[in-house]
Design a protein around this motif. Structure first.
Motif, short mmCIF file in Angstrom:
data_model
loop_
_atom_site.label_atom_id
_atom_site.label_comp_id
_atom_site.label_asym_id
_atom_site.label_seq_id
_atom_site.Cartn_x
_atom_site.Cartn_y
_atom_site.Cartn_z
N GLN A 78 4.13 8.14 -34.10
CA GLN A 78 5.29 7.60 -33.15
C GLN A 78 4.48 7.13 -31.65
N PRO A 79 3.78 7.94 -31.08
CA PRO A 79 3.17 7.53 -29.69
C PRO A 79 2.33 6.33 -29.91
N ARG A 80 1.57 6.20 -30.62
CA ARG A 80 0.70 4.93 -31.12
C ARG A 80 1.69 3.61 -31.34
N ALA A 81 2.70 3.87 -32.18
CA ALA A 81 3.89 2.89 -32.42
C ALA A 81 4.55 2.32 -31.09
N ARG A 82 4.55 3.41 -30.27
CA ARG A 82 5.31 2.94 -29.12
C ARG A 82 4.44 2.40 -28.11
N ALA A 83 3.06 2.80 -28.08
CA ALA A 83 2.26 1.96 -27.34
C ALA A 83 2.05 0.40 -27.80
N ILE A 84 2.03 0.54 -28.98
CA ILE A 84 2.10 -1.15 -29.52
C ILE A 84 3.07 -2.05 -29.21
N ALA A 85 4.28 -1.26 -29.48
CA ALA A 85 5.43 -1.87 -29.37
C ALA A 85 5.63 -2.42 -27.90
N GLU A 86 5.14 -1.68 -26.98
CA GLU A 86 5.53 -1.87 -25.49
C GLU A 86 4.35 -3.06 -24.97
N LYS A 87 3.28 -3.18 -25.80
CA LYS A 87 2.35 -4.29 -25.53
C LYS A 87 2.79 -5.27 -26.25
N ARG A 88 3.26 -5.30 -27.33
CA ARG A 88 3.84 -6.60 -28.20
C ARG A 88 5.12 -7.13 -27.40
N ASN A 89 6.07 -6.29 -27.00
CA ASN A 89 7.24 -6.64 -26.14
C ASN A 89 6.63 -7.49 -24.78
N GLU A 90 5.55 -7.05 -24.18
CA GLU A 90 4.76 -7.55 -23.18
C GLU A 90 4.32 -9.22 -23.35
N PHE A 91 3.94 -9.24 -24.56
CA PHE A 91 3.49 -10.25 -25.08
C PHE A 91 4.59 -11.14 -25.08
N ILE A 92 5.73 -10.94 -26.01
CA ILE A 92 6.73 -11.81 -26.55
C ILE A 92 7.37 -12.41 -25.32
N SER A 93 7.42 -11.62 -24.06
CA SER A 93 8.32 -11.95 -22.99
C SER A 93 7.37 -13.11 -22.17
N GLN A 94 6.23 -12.85 -22.12
CA GLN A 94 5.31 -13.77 -21.56
C GLN A 94 5.20 -15.20 -22.31
N VAL A 95 5.39 -15.22 -23.49
CA VAL A 95 5.61 -16.34 -24.23
C VAL A 95 6.64 -17.12 -24.09
N ARG A 96 8.07 -16.46 -24.17
CA ARG A 96 8.85 -17.00 -23.97
C ARG A 96 9.27 -17.47 -22.47
N GLN A 97 8.71 -16.73 -21.48
CA GLN A 97 8.86 -17.25 -20.20
C GLN A 97 8.04 -18.58 -20.06
N ALA A 98 6.93 -18.66 -20.78
CA ALA A 98 6.29 -19.89 -20.60
C ALA A 98 6.86 -20.90 -21.39
N PHE A 99 7.52 -20.72 -22.28
CA PHE A 99 8.22 -21.68 -23.10
C PHE A 99 9.47 -22.22 -22.25
N GLY A 100 10.00 -21.22 -21.36
CA GLY A 100 11.24 -21.65 -20.44
C GLY A 100 10.62 -22.51 -19.45
N GLN A 101 9.49 -22.44 -19.12
CA GLN A 101 8.91 -23.46 -17.96
C GLN A 101 8.09 -24.55 -18.43
N GLY A 102 8.31 -24.80 -19.82
CA GLY A 102 8.07 -26.13 -20.22
C GLY A 102 6.64 -26.13 -20.48
N LYS A 103 5.92 -24.66 -20.50
CA LYS A 103 4.21 -24.77 -20.80
C LYS A 103 4.29 -24.78 -22.41
N VAL A 104 2.86 -25.32 -22.74
CA VAL A 104 2.62 -25.15 -24.22
C VAL A 104 1.64 -24.04 -24.48
N VAL A 105 1.87 -23.29 -25.45
CA VAL A 105 1.07 -21.94 -25.78
C VAL A 105 0.47 -22.10 -27.22
#
Length: 303
Positions: free
Chosen positions: A98-125
């Motif tokens: 569980q600790p490792r899974a939580r760490a990966i999930a935190e990093k993954r959610n950070e990445f997801i948030s960045q991509v969606r923010q870029a999408f909202g700004q009209g940027k291409v990823v």
């Protein structure tokens, strides 16, 4: 000099690519296969997807390999192996995981948030992945996560294709079989184990990814006879490092040291490796060429 040549390339590219690449769909999110081995195995379509992107996600190694294509791009590294535990409820996992899974999930959610923010700004990823991103690719999960963003996948040359070329054999040409099984290590919960698949005695290609070499050989011996041809391809697609080691299930272990094998190696099993459609011309013992067990690039040597 290298930077100057890259600049000239891009100037020429800008004037030519629009008419040539009309088939590449417009998107704000690309999952791009950039091929294995040397950088010249990237496809023109992948280069075009990179050209369109404002933001590039990739590994440090890919950033270095394709630095000339990434000039002027925002390059983000540090996000890798985010597929682990995706879609799983962390509380249902063994407590030790569980600790490792939580760490990966935190990093993954950070990445997801960045991509969606870029999408909202009209940027291409563009997310760059080695080989083909949908053959044991670690980024396949993001196609489900970003399904609402209509991502476009740019296929790439797989290490499987590069290794086939290194072998110089028709991987679907064999005396009794026409099928090729692509498989990997026996991950927990999977029923298509190497031992179960070997029952069919079809040509098998194993994406090893640092898994135990001796384990594969012992499992293959369960149903393949010891005289079955085997080849190990190291560094497929790297012109200066690519190496082929050949033997049989009964002899291959004596031809290499598993501890020296790199991450980038594949195991091939099947009689396509020795199949000839045309009978060889008779040769005498005095002029018969010596059998070689290892080839590197276009040269041959013993190991």
């Amino acid at each position: 000099m290298r930077r100057a040549l890259a600049t000239v390339f891009w100037v020429c590219w800008l004037g030519w690519s629009w008419s040539v690449f009309a088939e590449l769909p417009r998107s704000q999110l690309y999952l791009v296969g950039v091929g294995p081995g040397d950088p010249d195995l990237i496809t023109l379509r992948a280069v075009e997807a990179i050209r369109r992107a404002d933001i590039i996600y990739c590994t440090d190694g890919l950033e270095k390999k394709f630095s000339d294509y990434l000039i002027g791009k925002q390059v983000i590294t540090g996000y890798w192996r985010l597929f682990e535990y995706y879609g799983q409820e962390i509380s249902s996992l063994p407590e030790a995981e569980q600790p490792r899974a939580r760490a990966i999930a935190e990093k993954r959610n950070e990445f997801i948030s960045q991509v969606r923010q870029a999408f909202g700004q009209g940027k291409v990823v563009a997310i760059l992945d080695s080989g083909d991103p949908l053959i044991y690719g670690p980024w396949a999960w993001c196609l489900e996560e970003f399904e609402d963003l209509n991502p476009v996948v740019v296929p790439g040359v797989s290490c499987f294709n590069a290794a086939n070329a290194a072998l110089r054999r028709g991987v679907t040409n064999a005396p009794k079989t026409k099928s090729v099984i692509l498989t990997a290590n026996d991950w927990p919960g999977k029923t298509d184990t190497v031992e179960n698949l070997s029952v069919h005695q079809a040509t098998m290609v194993i994406f090893t990814m640092r898994a135990e070499f001796d384990y594969f050989i012992e499992k293959l011996k369960t149903h393949y006879p010891p005289e079955t041809p085997v080849a190990v391809v190291e560094y497929a697609g790297y012109q200066d490092k690519e190496t082929v080691i050949q033997g049989t299930l009964g002899t291959i272990r004596q031809k290499l040291d598993p501890k020296s094998l790199p991450f980038e190696y594949l195991i091939y099993v099947g009689d396509f490796l020795t199949y000839r459609q045309k009978a060889p011309a008779p040769t005498s013992a005095s002029n018969a060429p010596a059998m070689q067990s290892v080839t590197t690039g276009m040269s041959a040597s013993t190991r």
